[in-house]
Every structure is written in structure tokens, then in C-alpha cells.
Design an enzyme around this catalytic site. Structure first.
Site, PDB file in Angstrom:
ATOM      1  N   LYS A 105      57.432 -67.692  53.122  1.00  0.00           N
ATOM      2  CA  LYS A 105      58.093 -66.175  53.359  1.00  0.00           C
ATOM      3  C   LYS A 105      58.803 -65.634  52.180  1.00  0.00           C
ATOM      4  O   LYS A 105      59.087 -66.510  51.307  1.00  0.00           O
ATOM      5  CB  LYS A 105      59.239 -66.422  54.369  1.00  0.00           C
ATOM      6  CG  LYS A 105      59.306 -65.226  55.112  1.00  0.00           C
ATOM      7  CD  LYS A 105      58.328 -64.695  56.270  1.00  0.00           C
ATOM      8  CE  LYS A 105      58.617 -63.735  57.121  1.00  0.00           C
ATOM      9  NZ  LYS A 105      57.577 -63.382  58.116  1.00  0.00           N
ATOM     10  N   GLY A 219      60.062 -50.305  67.945  1.00  0.00           N
ATOM     11  CA  GLY A 219      59.249 -49.985  66.671  1.00  0.00           C
ATOM     12  C   GLY A 219      57.746 -50.271  66.828  1.00  0.00           C
ATOM     13  O   GLY A 219      57.201 -49.872  67.923  1.00  0.00           O
ATOM     14  N   ALA A 221      56.025 -53.042  67.187  1.00  0.00           N
ATOM     15  CA  ALA A 221      55.612 -54.060  68.129  1.00  0.00           C
ATOM     16  C   ALA A 221      55.824 -53.615  69.314  1.00  0.00           C
ATOM     17  O   ALA A 221      55.186 -53.645  70.412  1.00  0.00           O
ATOM     18  CB  ALA A 221      56.263 -55.502  67.873  1.00  0.00           C
ATOM     19  N   GLY A 222      57.198 -53.142  69.612  1.00  0.00           N
ATOM     20  CA  GLY A 222      57.592 -52.493  70.947  1.00  0.00           C
ATOM     21  C   GLY A 222      56.957 -51.434  71.524  1.00  0.00           C
ATOM     22  O   GLY A 222      56.613 -51.428  72.868  1.00  0.00           O
TER      23      GLY A 222
END
Length: 415
Positions: A105, A219, A221-222
Site C-alpha cells: 500500500k 461514491g 462503490a456505493g
């Protein structure tokens, strides 16, 4: 809210799964630490001629199963410990989805919305230059994350290839199609969650029944979740973003709500629903709650108020360890982030394969391969959950940690 920092949350999750694994403690101890963390300083020349000193990190957690994989986020709250935790969760997530990767990451401590396009490009190229000796197709393959985009991946790739002197389209994923991106990447996180949720509903005897859901975090994904989940009979009745929420027990029309969101920047004053708070979205009387934005939104203070039968974590870390226990005791199934939102990294893997081979898959092929992989993962995790009578998160960690430790054991402990 949990008092733990993200890395402490990861350590607790490892400890909760460890008793159900018959492995030597030394492997657990190794898994608790990142293998290496690079910290870089980026001198960013601003448009007014001044220089801003910016900190960035890239964490390599574990590579027993393959090269490191994970996104890069731009956020003013990014810190070393957060990047370490996210890289560790990526190790678990990649093992969960049976990908040939370990966890990595990256992050830069910056508020990207305060930068001009030119400043953003200079920052991105500075970071790509700084980590160029730390990554590559067979070493570490970064991707987009919070506030990073296909455009930023394009700057990353261009910088890396100019430094190395050759073309390497598989060194980053999440790229535009023109630079070797993959079809099916845009909705991959939500679509993967849909496949996992479908399998859970089958086993719970709920598939095909009329079900309702709320989405916290409208957003990428939502909103894709809203568009997709009506395919398996789920009616979205509530949604929220950073400015508030909207609720209509009769259901929210996806196309109309998205049109309003694009025009106004929020869902909170949508005329087709009642204006509500984010807390009301989390606590609404629905079958499924989908946290798709922030960390720690379901916590010790509000977990007992959650009425949903299922919490599908499309966000990273939306449920604190304390809340996870409360929800379980109240009979709510929590489908953890490392399984529920693993569709994104899975399709990133498909992009990596396409880049390495010079092949290009159809969207249908991407969807079929994603469905097959996550359906298998869910089935194996569900079996562990039932066998040990443990929480879904514990079962996911048992399976993922088992795969990683098996790889470590075959390799042997050697620097």
C-alpha cells in the site's frame, strides 16, 4: 469510535483468528510485521514558485504468495501506520481472493483538492520516481485508491517507464483502457460485493425474497452497488454521502438520484426522498446495510442500533472490532471488507495478466472470472465459519492466513 489505530485493529484481527489455525507462533509473529516500509520526501514546486515538502510512504507487508499489490491514496490524514495497516489488509484480501499476490500500500499526506492539475502531476511524478526502485511487474504493482485516478496512474506509468527505459504496462493497474487498462474495472468492487452477497443470501434462504438496503457512502462503490443490486432483488431505500442522506421506504430510483447527485454534488436534498442524517441511514430498518465510504462508521456507540440482517462492507474497515462482536451477538452477519470489496483487486489482477500477456479480455470474460473466483472464496470461508462457529471475519482471516503461512512454510524462514 475504536481507540485503536488501524494497525492495532489488524493485529487484533490476526489474534482473533490465530487460535483456529494449527500453526507455529513464529509464523503469526512474522505476519504481524511489514517486511519493509519506504518513506520518501517529495519537494513539490507549487504554481506560485514556492516549494512544499510532502511526505509519502510505500509499505510492503508480505510477499509469500507473490509480488506486493495495493493502491496509493492521497489524503491529508495519511500516516505511516495507516499505510502499514492497509498493506497488511491487502495481504489478507489478496489471499482471500486467491490471487498470486502479497500485500502492499502507498500513501501521500496531501489534500489533493487543494492542488492545481499541474501541481497534482508534479506530485504524482515525484512519488512515482521515489518508489521506482521499490516496485515493478514482478516486485510491487500499485493501483488507484482514495483520491487517485486512472489519470494519476498514467503519470505513474509514464514516469516509471521513462526511468527504466522500457515499456511495462503491467507495472501499475487501474489505468485507462488506452494504456492497457481492463474492461470491468469501474464497477468491480461493487460487482464483486454483489456476487458475495448473492451467495450469502442463498445460504440464508433469502435469495429471491423482497429485500431492502441502505448505502452509507454514495461514491464510486456505493453508486455502482445501487445500480447493480436490483439484479438480485434488492431495493435501495436510503443513501448518504458526506453532506447527509436521503430515505424513501418505497425505493430510490438510481438514474434519477445519480442525475441529482451530479447536479448538486450530494444526495441529501434529493426531492424523491426524505432528508435524513448518516446515523439514520446506518440505523434504518432494512435487511442489508452497505457501508461504502469511511472507516469506523459502525462502532461501539451505534452497533446495537443497527437493524440490518447483513452488513456488506464495501468500504475498508467500516466496522470496528468492538462493533463486529456486538453485531454478531445480535444475529447480524458481517461480510468483511477483505472479502466483500475484493472485486477491485481481483480485476486489477486480471489487468496485470492482460498487460503481461498482451491479451485483452471482453467485459463478459472479466465478469465471469470474477464471479467464479469470489463464489469459490465465499463457499470455502462459509464452510470454515460453520465448522468453527465463528464470525465471518474470523473465518476469512483463518483461510487467508492459512494460505499465506503455507506459502511461508514452503519457502522457509530465511531473510
Amino acid at each position: 469510535m475504536s481507540k485503536m489505530n488501524p494497525y492495532e485493529m489488524f493485529l487484533k484481527q490476526v489474534d482473533e483468528a490465530a487460535p483456529f489455525l494449527k500453526v507455529e507462533q513464529e509464523f503469526i509473529d512474522i505476519l504481524k510485521e511489514p517486511k519493509e516500509v519506504l518513506e520518501i520526501t517529495i519537494p513539490l514546486r507549487l504554481d506560485d514558485g514556492t516549494v512544499k515538502v510532502v511526505k509519502g510512504w510505500r509499505s510492503h507487508h508480505n510477499n509469500a504468495l507473490g509480488p506486493y499489490k495495493g493502491g496509493v491514496r492521497y489524503h491529508s490524514n495519511v500516516c505511516k501506520e495507516e499505510v502499514m495497516a492497509l498493506s497488511a489488509w491487502m495481504s489478507i484480501k489478496c489471499a482471500t481472493a486467491m490471487l498470486p499476490y502479497g500485500g502492499g500500500k502507498g500513501g501521500i499526506r496531501i489534500a489533493p483538492r487543494e492542488l492545481s492539475q499541474g501541481e497534482l502531476e508534479r506530485l504524482s511524478r515525484g512519488f512515482a520516481l521515489g518508489i521506482s526502485r521499490f516496485m515493478g511487474t514482478d516486485v510491487d504493482i500499485p493501483a488507484p485508491d482514495v483520491y487517485t485516478t486512472p489519470q494519476i496512474m498514467s503519470w505513474f506509468v509514464d514516469t516509471y517507464e521513462k526511468v527504466k527505459g522500457w515499456s511495462e504496462p503491467s507495472c501499475y493497474t487501474g489505468k485507462p483502457l488506452e494504456l492497457g487498462g481492463s474492461l470491468g474495472r469501474g464497477d468491480a468492487t461493487a460487482r464483486g460485493g454483489m456476487y458475495v452477497l448473492r451467495e450469502a443470501l442463498k445460504d440464508m434462504g433469502l435469495l429471491g425474497k423482497p429485500l431492502t438496503a441502505t448505502i452509507q457512502g454514495y461514491g464510486n462503490a456505493g453508486s455502482f452497488a445501487h445500480a447493480l443490486y436490483d439484479q438480485i432483488g434488492i431495493k435501495v431505500v436510503g443513501a448518504s454521502d458526506s453532506k447527509g442522506g436521503t430515505y424513501n421506504p418505497k425505493g430510490l430510483d438510481y438514474a434519477d438520484l445519480m442525475k441529482h447527485k451530479r447536479a448538486s454534488g450530494t444526495v441529501s436534498d434529493y426531492p424523491g426522498g426524505e432528508k435524513v442524517s448518516t446515523d439514520q441511514i446506518l440505523e434504518a430498518p432494512v435487511d442489508i446495510l452497505i457501508p461504502a465510504a469511511l472507516e469506523g462508521v459502525v462502532n461501539e456507540a451505534n452497533a446495537a442500533k443497527v437493524k440490518a440482517k447483513i452488513v456488506l462492507e464495501l468500504a475498508n474497515g467500516p466496522t470496528t472490532p468492538e462493533a463486529d462482536v456486538i453485531l454478531h451477538e445480535n444475529g447480524t452477519l458481517v461480510i468483511p471488507d477483505v472479502l466483500a470489496n475484493s472485486g477491485g483487486v481481483t480485476v486489477s489482477c486480471f489487468e496485470w495478466i492482460q498487460g503481461r500477456t498482451g491479451d485483452f479480455w471482453s467485459e463478459k470474460t472479466v465478469h465471469e472470472k470474477l464471479d467464479e473466483r469470489l463464489t469459490q472464496a465465499f463457499g470455502e470461508i462459509w464452510k470454515i465459519k460453520k465448522e468453527h462457529n465463528i464470525r465471518m471475519r474470523q473465518a476469512t482471516y483463518v483461510r487467508a492466513m492459512g494460505r499465506i503461512i503455507s506459502g511461508m512454510r514452503f519457502r522457509g524462514i530465511w531473510p
